[in-house]
Each structure stands twice: as C-alpha cells, then as structure tokens.
Design a protein around this motif. Structure first.
Motif, PDB file in Angstrom:
ATOM      1  N   ASP A  44     -58.068  -9.398  39.211  1.00 52.99           N
ATOM      2  CA  ASP A  44     -57.693 -10.813  39.226  1.00 52.99           C
ATOM      3  C   ASP A  44     -57.494 -11.371  37.822  1.00 52.99           C
ATOM      4  O   ASP A  44     -57.219 -12.551  37.654  1.00 52.99           O
ATOM      5  CB  ASP A  44     -58.768 -11.639  39.937  1.00 52.99           C
ATOM      6  N   THR A  45     -57.638 -10.502  36.811  1.00 49.52           N
ATOM      7  CA  THR A  45     -57.531 -10.971  35.432  1.00 49.52           C
ATOM      8  C   THR A  45     -56.096 -10.946  34.914  1.00 49.52           C
ATOM      9  O   THR A  45     -55.832 -11.310  33.770  1.00 49.52           O
ATOM     10  CB  THR A  45     -58.408 -10.107  34.505  1.00 49.52           C
ATOM     11  N   GLY A  46     -55.177 -10.502  35.745  1.00 48.18           N
ATOM     12  CA  GLY A  46     -53.780 -10.421  35.337  1.00 48.18           C
ATOM     13  C   GLY A  46     -53.441  -9.057  34.773  1.00 48.18           C
ATOM     14  O   GLY A  46     -54.318  -8.237  34.489  1.00 48.18           O
ATOM     15  N   GLY A  47     -52.151  -8.801  34.611  1.00 45.42           N
ATOM     16  CA  GLY A  47     -51.705  -7.514  34.090  1.00 45.42           C
ATOM     17  C   GLY A  47     -52.143  -6.375  34.992  1.00 45.42           C
ATOM     18  O   GLY A  47     -52.041  -6.451  36.212  1.00 45.42           O
ATOM     19  N   ASP A  48     -52.660  -5.325  34.384  1.00 45.59           N
ATOM     20  CA  ASP A  48     -53.110  -4.150  35.137  1.00 45.59           C
ATOM     21  C   ASP A  48     -54.596  -4.188  35.441  1.00 45.59           C
ATOM     22  O   ASP A  48     -55.165  -3.194  35.891  1.00 45.59           O
ATOM     23  CB  ASP A  48     -52.768  -2.877  34.356  1.00 45.59           C
ATOM     24  N   GLY A  49     -55.245  -5.331  35.165  1.00 43.01           N
ATOM     25  CA  GLY A  49     -56.648  -5.474  35.487  1.00 43.01           C
ATOM     26  C   GLY A  49     -57.557  -5.115  34.325  1.00 43.01           C
ATOM     27  O   GLY A  49     -57.134  -4.589  33.295  1.00 43.01           O
ATOM     28  N   THR A  50     -58.845  -5.427  34.504  1.00 46.72           N
ATOM     29  CA  THR A  50     -59.865  -5.178  33.492  1.00 46.72           C
ATOM     30  C   THR A  50     -60.999  -4.382  34.109  1.00 46.72           C
ATOM     31  O   THR A  50     -61.446  -4.693  35.217  1.00 46.72           O
ATOM     32  CB  THR A  50     -60.413  -6.514  32.933  1.00 46.72           C
ATOM     33  N   ARG A  51     -61.481  -3.378  33.399  1.00 46.20           N
ATOM     34  CA  ARG A  51     -62.562  -2.543  33.908  1.00 46.20           C
ATOM     35  C   ARG A  51     -63.906  -3.050  33.422  1.00 46.20           C
ATOM     36  O   ARG A  51     -64.113  -3.252  32.222  1.00 46.20           O
ATOM     37  CB  ARG A  51     -62.362  -1.087  33.485  1.00 46.20           C
ATOM     38  N   SER A  52     -64.838  -3.236  34.361  1.00 43.66           N
ATOM     39  CA  SER A  52     -66.204  -3.617  34.002  1.00 43.66           C
ATOM     40  C   SER A  52     -67.050  -2.382  33.719  1.00 43.66           C
ATOM     41  O   SER A  52     -68.030  -2.435  32.978  1.00 43.66           O
ATOM     42  CB  SER A  52     -66.841  -4.443  35.125  1.00 43.66           C
ATOM     43  N   THR A  53     -66.669  -1.262  34.315  1.00 50.31           N
ATOM     44  CA  THR A  53     -67.325   0.015  34.040  1.00 50.31           C
ATOM     45  C   THR A  53     -66.248   1.054  33.749  1.00 50.31           C
ATOM     46  O   THR A  53     -65.118   0.948  34.242  1.00 50.31           O
ATOM     47  CB  THR A  53     -68.181   0.496  35.228  1.00 50.31           C
TER      48      THR A  53
END
Length: 338
Positions: A149-158
């Motif tokens: 939901d962060t836009g683009g290709d996403g963000t990994r938390s782990t």
C-alpha cells in the motif's frame, strides 16, 4: 566427476524419500493466502496465470495442460517448457484485462504481484474474481513481510527469504494434489542453491559491494535499483556481497550520484524481453553506464565488473537457484579475466 555423481545420487535419494512420504490432498482444502481464505473442493482443472513465476512453477509441477492462458512475461520461458508453453495462449505480455482472464473460464487465477490482482489490481481485485466463483492465489513472496500500500512495488518490513517461494510450491502442489512433484522440485531447488552458494565462496567476494539496476522509466532519469530487503539483496547475500542501497522499498529510485558515491565493486543489470521502458534493454543500460560522465567513473564500470542477469532470476519463482548459479558463473568469468 565423482563428486558430481555423488551429488546427483544424494539428490535422487532425497527426492525418492520425499515421494514416498507425500500425502494426497484431502478436499475440501482451505488455505489462507495473503490475508484471504481460499477453498477448493477439488483440484482445479483450469488455471490462468498473471505472472511468469506462477506459470513456470505450474509447468515444473507437471500442470501445463491445465494452464489455459498466461501473461506478464519478463524473459523467454525456460527451455524445458518451451514446447508446452507454445500451445498456451499468451493473453498479454504485461497487463491482461479482467475480461481476457475470465473468458478462459479458469477455476483458479494465480498472480505474481498484488499490483495485478489485489486491492487496487490493474487487472482486477480479488473480490471481482470471487464474485464469479473464481479463487485467486497470490505468490506469498509478494505479501509476506511486505506492504504493497506504500506505492510503487511496495516496501518490505522483513527481508525476503526463499522460504516464501518454497511455500508457494508446497501450497500449489497441495491445491493440485501433486505433492510428490512439489517435493521433488523443492529438493532440486535447495540442492542447486546450496551448491551455487558454496561455489561462490571460492571467489572471495565476502565484504565486496554491489548494486542491481533493474530498469528506468527514462534512461536520463534516476534508475530503479534493488532495495536492501528484496530478492536481489537475498541473492547478493548468498554469494557474500553487500547491497549499497539501504532503502526498504522493493525497487526504490536512487540517484546516480548516490550510487557513484557508494562506488560498488560490482554492478548487476537486468536483461529482459519486456519493453515497457527503453532501459528494459540491457544494451541501453550498458551504453549509459559507459558513456555517462558520472557512471563511467565508477570502478565497476572502469574495470568492467558488470554482470548481466535475467530479470526473472530475481523474481520469487523457481529460477532463483538458477539465477544464483548464473551470477556466480558470471562473476567467475569476470574475475578470471583480470
């Protein structure tokens, strides 16, 4: 030669052991997939794939005859599946329409990315398919430890691990009741990854730095580079390299001045058949690196420590071990030439 035979023999024993222990699927089967419950009363007779990872994974599980349509391709299909793939309609190179997928009357739709089939899916939402009684399976690697939901290709938390790919193999083999083939595939992948990682140790790369350039929306603007927790970073770690990019985004935009300042020892660039952007062409990337006044001064460029990697080798599918093998071979040739 003896060591190769022993390795093959060991792999065969592991595979046979897995086949002997495989249990048949008990239907109805219910699974939680990327936060949504999906249920199967029987093995799907037809499937449409939105993403090359799911396509090749199903082929590897011996399910090509059930695949009625494919889409979202980055590289040519693996040679082993070329003949089977040629008989299956390619709905789109990039983004298939909802109508084209539904027209194939699938009993399952697999998607490589939530970006295609998800809350704001460019093909459709999962609810749209569910309303028609069609279950959807998203590759776990695109949602496990990842925020799209962060836009683009996403963000990994782990950080990505290949366990999420193994999870997909296990779950798809259970959905289609082909556990023996699933366990054989897992055994092969694990053996190849371990062997390639071991081979990498001989190159003495521990502590060296690297950057992975996937593409650019325009060759004159900042590139999409691999983040520190994605699949390329996982591959780098397996061969002893450190990613210079510290962003948790999957493919953050990073300025060339920033990359040049970090001055990586090795640069990886993606090779793909897709032509969404001009920089999808790896030769365009190479020409830019060698001619641009900033990038041409980096030591990796000056010393020609640039390794071309198939884009799909750094996607969450069965090619990851092959990708590590190819990267190690490329690095071996690069360093042997010096």
């Amino acid at each position: 030669m003896i060591s190769v035979r022993l390795a093959l023999a060991a792999t065969t024993l592991v595979v046979l052991g897995h086949q002997a222990s495989a249990e048949p699927t008990k239907y109805p089967l219910s699974l939680d997939n990327c936060g949504q419950a999906i249920r199967f009363d029987h093995a799907p007779e037809s499937v449409v794939t939105v993403g090359q990872t799911g396509t090749e994974m199903l082929y590897a599980l011996g399910l090509a005859e059930r695949v009625k349509g494919t889409s979202v391709w980055f590289n040519e299909v693996l040679p082993d599946y070329k003949e089977a793939n040629a008989k299956i309609e390619r709905l789109a190179e990039n983004h298939p329409s909802f109508e084209s997928v539904v027209a194939k009357r699938p009993q399952l739709v697999t998607s490589q990315f939530e970006w295609h089939v998800g809350p704001q899916g460019v093909t459709a939402t999962r609810e749209q398919f569910s309303d028609l009684g069609i279950p959807t399976y998203i590759m776990p690697a695109d949602c496990v430890g990842k925020d799209n939901d962060t836009g683009g290709d996403g963000t990994r938390s782990t950080a990505f691990t290949i366990d999420s790919v193994y999870q997909a193999v296990t779950e798809l083999s259970e959905i289609f009741d082909v556990q023996d083939k699933g366990e054989a595939l897992l055994a092969d992948m694990k053996t190849r990854e371990a062997a390639a990682s071991e081979k990498a140790k001989a190159l003495g790369l521990e502590g060296k730095t690297a950057a992975f350039w996937f593409s650019s929306a325009d060759i004159q603007i900042d590139p999409y580079m691999a983040g520190q927790k994605g699949i390329p970073a996982y591959v780098m770690n397996k061969i002893g390299l450190k990613n210079i990019v510290q962003s948790d985004e999957e493919w953050p935009v990073v300025g060339w001045e920033t990359v040049a300042k970090a001055d990586p020892d090795i640069i990886f660039i993606a090779r793909m058949d897709r032509r969404r952007f001009p920089a999808d062409d790896y030769q365009v990337k190479l020409d830019f690196l060698r001619r641009d006044p900033v990038t041409s001064q980096m030591k990796a460029v000056k010393e020609n420590r640039i390794v071309v990697v198939d884009a799909h080798a750094v996607h969450a599918g069965i090619r990851i071990p092959m990708g590590i093998e190819a990267i190690v071979d490329g690095l071996e040739k690069t360093y042997a030439a010096k």
